[in-house]
Scaffold this motif. Structure first.
Motif, short mmCIF file in Angstrom:
data_model
loop_
_atom_site.label_atom_id
_atom_site.label_comp_id
_atom_site.label_asym_id
_atom_site.label_seq_id
_atom_site.Cartn_x
_atom_site.Cartn_y
_atom_site.Cartn_z
N UNK A 32 87.93 3.98 -50.05
CA UNK A 32 87.91 4.84 -51.23
C UNK A 32 86.51 5.13 -51.75
N UNK A 33 85.51 4.36 -51.34
CA UNK A 33 84.15 4.58 -51.85
C UNK A 33 83.27 5.35 -50.86
N UNK A 34 83.77 5.67 -49.67
CA UNK A 34 82.99 6.41 -48.68
C UNK A 34 82.71 7.82 -49.21
N UNK A 35 81.44 8.15 -49.33
CA UNK A 35 81.06 9.44 -49.90
C UNK A 35 80.28 10.33 -48.94
N UNK A 36 79.78 9.79 -47.83
CA UNK A 36 78.97 10.58 -46.92
C UNK A 36 77.64 10.95 -47.56
N UNK A 51 80.55 2.89 -38.00
CA UNK A 51 79.99 3.87 -38.91
C UNK A 51 80.98 4.16 -40.04
N UNK A 52 80.49 4.26 -41.26
CA UNK A 52 81.33 4.67 -42.38
C UNK A 52 81.29 6.18 -42.48
N UNK A 53 82.46 6.80 -42.44
CA UNK A 53 82.59 8.26 -42.52
C UNK A 53 83.65 8.60 -43.56
N UNK A 54 83.65 9.84 -44.00
CA UNK A 54 84.63 10.24 -45.01
C UNK A 54 85.97 10.63 -44.41
N UNK A 55 85.98 11.05 -43.15
CA UNK A 55 87.22 11.50 -42.50
C UNK A 55 87.23 11.01 -41.06
#
Length: 123
Positions: A59-63, A11-15
């Motif tokens: 750097x592009x993960x925005x949620x 999963x791509x997450x911001x934090x």
């Protein structure tokens, strides 16, 4: 006929640190690995000995994900639904959709990035 099981989800997450801590508290998981991703950014693997969630960021993960775009939710099995709900609330997230139907009781929550999780207990 082969048999299988889910070994991991990515999963791509911001934090990823914040998300990993939630899953450690919610499911009793541990960090299996962390480091730079092969595609840039970094990843934390958190789970059990046999399965895990890879929490990736760059750097592009925005949620701000929308339900069913393309993922509807991730289901998590816990042994104590009440304790799991308290962890979710303590993290500042809002449980909803409480229900009781086969094969167990459940509730849902959205994480900080808009990813929906279903927490279910068969007890």
């Amino acid at each position: 006929m082969p048999k299988g099981t889910i070994e991991h989800a990515n999963l791509t997450v911001t934090n990823p640190e914040r998300s990993a801590e939630l899953f450690k508290q919610l499911c009793g998981w541990h960090e299996r690995w962390s480091g730079p991703s092969m595609m840039g950014g970094r990843t934390i693997h958190v789970g059990s000995e046999s399965a895990y969630i890879a929490l990736y960021t760059n750097d592009t993960a925005k949620g701000g994900y929308s339900k069913s775009q393309p993922l509807n939710h991730v289901g998590l099995l816990v042994d104590d639904l009440g304790a799991a709900e308290r962890v979710v609330i303590a993290a500042g997230l809002k449980p909803f959709g409480h229900d009781d139907y086969e094969p167990g009781k459940r509730f849902y929550f959205f994480d900080w990035d808009g990813i929906e999780f279903e927490v279910v207990s068969y007890e």
